[in-house]
Design an enzyme around this catalytic site. Structure first.
Site, PDB file in Angstrom:
ATOM      1  N   HIS A 112       3.943  18.100 -27.001  1.00 16.49           N
ATOM      2  CA  HIS A 112       3.468  17.058 -27.629  1.00 16.49           C
ATOM      3  C   HIS A 112       2.624  16.003 -26.619  1.00 16.49           C
ATOM      4  CE1 HIS A 112       6.256  17.500 -30.751  1.00 16.49           C
ATOM      5  NE2 HIS A 112       5.823  16.150 -31.641  1.00 16.49           N
ATOM      6  N   GLU A 170      15.191   6.975 -26.501  1.00 12.78           N
ATOM      7  CA  GLU A 170      14.762   8.053 -25.565  1.00 12.78           C
ATOM      8  C   GLU A 170      14.922   7.859 -24.161  1.00 12.78           C
ATOM      9  OE1 GLU A 170      11.185   9.812 -27.392  1.00 12.78           O
ATOM     10  OE2 GLU A 170      10.359  10.161 -25.224  1.00 12.78           O
ATOM     11  N   ARG A 196      16.344  12.639 -25.692  1.00 11.86           N
ATOM     12  CA  ARG A 196      15.411  12.617 -27.006  1.00 11.86           C
ATOM     13  C   ARG A 196      13.999  13.111 -26.453  1.00 11.86           C
ATOM     14  NH1 ARG A 196      14.800   8.230 -31.753  1.00 11.86           N
ATOM     15  NH2 ARG A 196      13.028   9.048 -32.787  1.00 11.86           N
ATOM     16  N   GLU A 226       7.020  21.904 -36.220  1.00 11.62           N
ATOM     17  CA  GLU A 226       8.295  21.112 -35.619  1.00 11.62           C
ATOM     18  C   GLU A 226       9.473  21.798 -36.078  1.00 11.62           C
ATOM     19  OE1 GLU A 226       7.678  18.484 -33.879  1.00 11.62           O
ATOM     20  OE2 GLU A 226       5.911  17.273 -34.697  1.00 11.62           O
ATOM     21  N   ARG A 247      10.293 -10.618 -39.407  1.00 11.25           N
ATOM     22  CA  ARG A 247      11.400 -10.202 -38.324  1.00 11.25           C
ATOM     23  C   ARG A 247      12.233  -8.882 -38.523  1.00 11.25           C
ATOM     24  NH1 ARG A 247      11.379 -15.700 -37.289  1.00 11.25           N
ATOM     25  NH2 ARG A 247       9.611 -16.258 -35.644  1.00 11.25           N
ATOM     26  N   LYS A 299      11.571   6.235 -34.965  1.00 11.01           N
ATOM     27  CA  LYS A 299      10.373   6.038 -34.613  1.00 11.01           C
ATOM     28  C   LYS A 299       9.284   5.570 -35.487  1.00 11.01           C
ATOM     29  CE  LYS A 299      10.756   8.815 -30.266  1.00 11.01           C
ATOM     30  NZ  LYS A 299      10.081   9.745 -29.457  1.00 11.01           N
ATOM     31  N   HIS A 347      -0.882  15.577 -28.267  1.00 10.57           N
ATOM     32  CA  HIS A 347      -1.242  14.107 -28.350  1.00 10.57           C
ATOM     33  C   HIS A 347      -2.579  14.127 -27.583  1.00 10.57           C
ATOM     34  CE1 HIS A 347       2.801  11.975 -29.253  1.00 10.57           C
ATOM     35  NE2 HIS A 347       2.342  12.846 -30.137  1.00 10.57           N
ATOM     36  N   LYS A 380      18.052  17.127 -35.233  1.00  6.89           N
ATOM     37  CA  LYS A 380      17.441  16.054 -34.936  1.00  6.89           C
ATOM     38  C   LYS A 380      18.468  14.879 -34.973  1.00  6.89           C
ATOM     39  CE  LYS A 380      13.794  12.897 -34.691  1.00  6.89           C
ATOM     40  NZ  LYS A 380      12.378  12.662 -34.928  1.00  6.89           N
ATOM     41  N   HIS A 393      -1.455  16.900 -36.731  1.00  2.00           N
ATOM     42  CA  HIS A 393      -0.500  16.466 -35.754  1.00  2.00           C
ATOM     43  C   HIS A 393       0.139  17.907 -35.495  1.00  2.00           C
ATOM     44  CE1 HIS A 393       2.685  14.695 -33.520  1.00  2.00           C
ATOM     45  NE2 HIS A 393       3.489  15.504 -34.121  1.00  2.00           N
TER      46      HIS A 393
HETATM   47  P1  NAD Z   1       0.609  13.154 -43.356  1.00  2.47           P
HETATM   48  O1  NAD Z   1       1.383  12.069 -43.663  1.00  2.47           O
HETATM   49  O2  NAD Z   1      -0.818  12.676 -42.956  1.00  2.47           O
HETATM   50  O3  NAD Z   1       0.661  14.003 -44.500  1.00  2.47           O
HETATM   51  C1  NAD Z   1      -0.227  15.167 -44.565  1.00  2.47           C
HETATM   52  C2  NAD Z   1      -1.066  15.077 -45.926  1.00  2.47           C
HETATM   53  O4  NAD Z   1      -0.358  15.786 -47.018  1.00  2.47           O
HETATM   54  C3  NAD Z   1      -1.570  13.953 -46.423  1.00  2.47           C
HETATM   55  O5  NAD Z   1      -2.834  14.180 -46.971  1.00  2.47           O
HETATM   56  C4  NAD Z   1      -0.566  13.583 -47.364  1.00  2.47           C
HETATM   57  O6  NAD Z   1      -1.320  12.494 -48.366  1.00  2.47           O
HETATM   58  C5  NAD Z   1      -0.347  14.722 -48.040  1.00  2.47           C
HETATM   59  N1  NAD Z   1       0.812  14.963 -48.902  1.00  2.47           N
HETATM   60  C6  NAD Z   1       1.990  14.246 -48.540  1.00  2.47           C
HETATM   61  N2  NAD Z   1       3.069  14.680 -49.262  1.00  2.47           N
HETATM   62  C7  NAD Z   1       2.494  15.563 -50.040  1.00  2.47           C
HETATM   63  C8  NAD Z   1       2.930  16.338 -51.085  1.00  2.47           C
HETATM   64  N3  NAD Z   1       4.315  16.508 -51.436  1.00  2.47           N
HETATM   65  N4  NAD Z   1       1.960  17.101 -51.834  1.00  2.47           N
HETATM   66  C9  NAD Z   1       0.721  16.958 -51.382  1.00  2.47           C
HETATM   67  N5  NAD Z   1       0.222  16.378 -50.526  1.00  2.47           N
HETATM   68  C10 NAD Z   1       0.997  15.734 -49.700  1.00  2.47           C
HETATM   69  O7  NAD Z   1       0.918  14.302 -42.120  1.00  2.47           O
HETATM   70  P2  NAD Z   1       2.547  14.746 -41.673  1.00  2.47           P
HETATM   71  O8  NAD Z   1       2.144  15.903 -41.203  1.00  2.47           O
HETATM   72  O9  NAD Z   1       3.514  14.368 -42.854  1.00  2.47           O
HETATM   73  O10 NAD Z   1       2.946  13.726 -40.505  1.00  2.47           O
HETATM   74  C11 NAD Z   1       2.266  13.484 -39.224  1.00  2.47           C
HETATM   75  C12 NAD Z   1       2.264  12.181 -38.688  1.00  2.47           C
HETATM   76  O11 NAD Z   1       3.811  12.022 -38.321  1.00  2.47           O
HETATM   77  C13 NAD Z   1       1.788  11.787 -37.321  1.00  2.47           C
HETATM   78  O12 NAD Z   1       1.082  10.628 -37.570  1.00  2.47           O
HETATM   79  C14 NAD Z   1       2.845  11.841 -36.284  1.00  2.47           C
HETATM   80  O13 NAD Z   1       2.281  11.083 -35.295  1.00  2.47           O
HETATM   81  C15 NAD Z   1       3.982  11.363 -37.090  1.00  2.47           C
HETATM   82  N6  NAD Z   1       5.238  11.925 -36.567  1.00  2.47           N
HETATM   83  C16 NAD Z   1       6.193  11.036 -36.382  1.00  2.47           C
HETATM   84  C17 NAD Z   1       7.369  11.368 -35.956  1.00  2.47           C
HETATM   85  C18 NAD Z   1       8.394  10.359 -35.790  1.00  2.47           C
HETATM   86  O14 NAD Z   1       9.555  10.559 -35.074  1.00  2.47           O
HETATM   87  N7  NAD Z   1       8.197   9.082 -36.310  1.00  2.47           N
HETATM   88  C19 NAD Z   1       7.672  12.823 -35.426  1.00  2.47           C
HETATM   89  C20 NAD Z   1       6.615  13.600 -36.001  1.00  2.47           C
HETATM   90  C21 NAD Z   1       5.425  13.207 -36.259  1.00  2.47           C
HETATM   91  N1  GLY Z   2       9.491  13.318 -32.794  1.00  2.00           N
HETATM   92  C1  GLY Z   2      10.212  12.716 -31.640  1.00  2.00           C
HETATM   93  C2  GLY Z   2      11.189  12.072 -31.978  1.00  2.00           C
HETATM   94  O1  GLY Z   2      11.606  11.695 -32.801  1.00  2.00           O
HETATM   95  O2  GLY Z   2      11.704  11.635 -30.944  1.00  2.00           O
END
Ligand code: NAD
Ligand code: GLY
Length: 367
Positions: free
Chosen positions: A245, A234, A238, A182, A118, A140, A249, A224, A262
């Protein structure tokens, strides 16, 4: 090192930004309540950075959970592997989960921390540009569903975010560009002067200039943190962080998770939001084109997939989290640097936006 703060009352936390922070044990230790730590990472990041992190955690009782890499694994099956690792090593409620990786790892490890017994503490150690400027901040967390991106999850804030900018040195160029989508977003939605800085410094950013990257990360995280501090769950401002997106998406879900990164899908979706804002008469053609130029300069796609028409977009957009009472709310730009979230637009403008010839638009900008 620079320290920013996300101000959320008792859930407030620091964002540490600097080079070499992974090797600074005291920064982590200050945010770990018990003796048990579970580091969640993936098979790509583990060989690069896990050892350094484990050295910084000397003295703690640490379990490492190494997941398969990729957006296609951001699902229930992979989440279960985190719980398997925590339970088989008998982690209790004073455990701290540390997410070491990009946004996929951060979202999944954060969701696991929100659910495990939890809720246990967690710390974000983002290693991609995208996760350093966006996903690690704001709480998030979640996973994808085959019918919709990030559709299962929780708001769950970390105890701290530790951004080691040196980790970007190993990041593939395509992933760096995805993160820039972003970064550009913050300029478009709330910081018009930042657009000018980005135009002047795009080459430095793409060449991994540490000074330029650190500045862009700080300015993005500050934006942010401001937005999240004002609207954690949100209910208002937010949602503007989701510029591009709703369209993006739809691209990710339709193409199959991981086919478009992404950030790439967000870039093409942002072009669609710019185009719709132009069609509404809110942006001039020159302002729309300025946004598209910047995305192009970042090495990002500015044309949505050619096999997606209005029907495919609308099918996925109907399950977007911004849909309320059946109304499709979109993030659009009143001006460069000023975003609104609205369902108050003529339907024919949305249809025309979905039918626009983005390939011709992109070509007209490069010729
Ligand atoms: P990811 O986590 O898939 O990383 C991209 C690639 O880079 C992967 O293959 C990873 O293994 C590799 N990698 C990571 N760090 C590295 C490094 N230092 N050197 C070499 N390779 C490395 O993708 P991302 O772009 O980081 O994140 C995308 C995700 O984030 C999506 O799922 C998206 O929905 C989510 N997201 C969430 C929020 C939120 O607010 N929570 C906001 C934006 C995006
Ligand atoms: N990436 C959008 C949010 O964090 O609200």
């Amino acid at each position: 090192m620079q320290t920013l703060h996300v101000e959320l009352g008792e859930r407030s936390y620091p964002i540490y930004i600097g080079s070499g922070l992974l090797a600074r044990p005291a920064l982590l230790a200050a945010h770990i309540a018990g003796r048990q730590v579970a580091v969640v990472t993936n098979e790509t990041v583990a060989p690069l950075y896990l050892q350094t992190l484990l050295q910084s955690l000397a003295g703690f009782n640490v379990t490492s959970v190494v997941l398969p890499d990729g957006e296609a694994h951001k699902n229930w099956e992979t989440l279960q592997l985190i719980f398997d690792g925590l339970l088989s090593a008998r982690h209790d409620r004073r455990t701290t989960v540390i997410a070491l990786g990009g946004g996929v790892i951060g979202d999944m490890a954060g969701f696991a921390a929100a659910c495990y017994q939890r809720g246990v503490d967690f710390i974000q150690v983002p290693t991609t540009l995208l996760s350093q400027v966006d996903s690690s901040v704001g709480g998030k967390t979640g996973i994808n569903h085959p019918l919709g991106k990030n559709m299962v999850g929780a708001f769950y804030q970390p105890k701290a975010v530790l951004i080691d900018t040196a980790s970007l040195e190993t990041l593939p160029a395509r992933e760096l560009s995805a993160g820039l989508a972003e970064v550009i977003k913050y300029g478009l939605i709330c910081d018009e002067p930042f657009l000018g800085w980005l135009e002047a410094n795009m080459s430095a950013l793409r060449n991994l200039d540490q000074g330029a990257l650190t500045y862009a990360i700080e300015r993005s995280c500050a934006a942010k943190a401001r937005v999240v501090g004002a609207d954690e769950r949100e209910s208002g401002v937010r949602a503007t962080l989701n510029l591009g997106h709703t369209f993006g998406h739809a691209i990710e879900t339709e193409q199959g998770y991981g086919v478009w990164l992404h950030g790439e899908a967000v870039a093409a979706g942002t072009v669609m939001a710019l185009e719709m804002s132009y069609r509404l008469g809110w942006l001039s053609a020159a302002e729309r084109d300025r946004g598209i130029h910047l995305l192009q300069a970042a090495g990002l796609p500015v044309v949505p997939p050619q096999d997606m028409g209005p029907e495919q977009f609308l099918e996925h957009m109907a399950v977007d989290k911004k849909v309320l009472d059946g109304q499709m709310r979109l993030v659009l730009l009143r001006h460069l640097g000023e975003a609104v979230v609205t369902a108050d637009y003529p339907r024919e403008i949305l249809d025309a936006t979905l039918r626009s010839d983005y390939r011709a638009l992109a070509q007209s900008l490069t010729s």
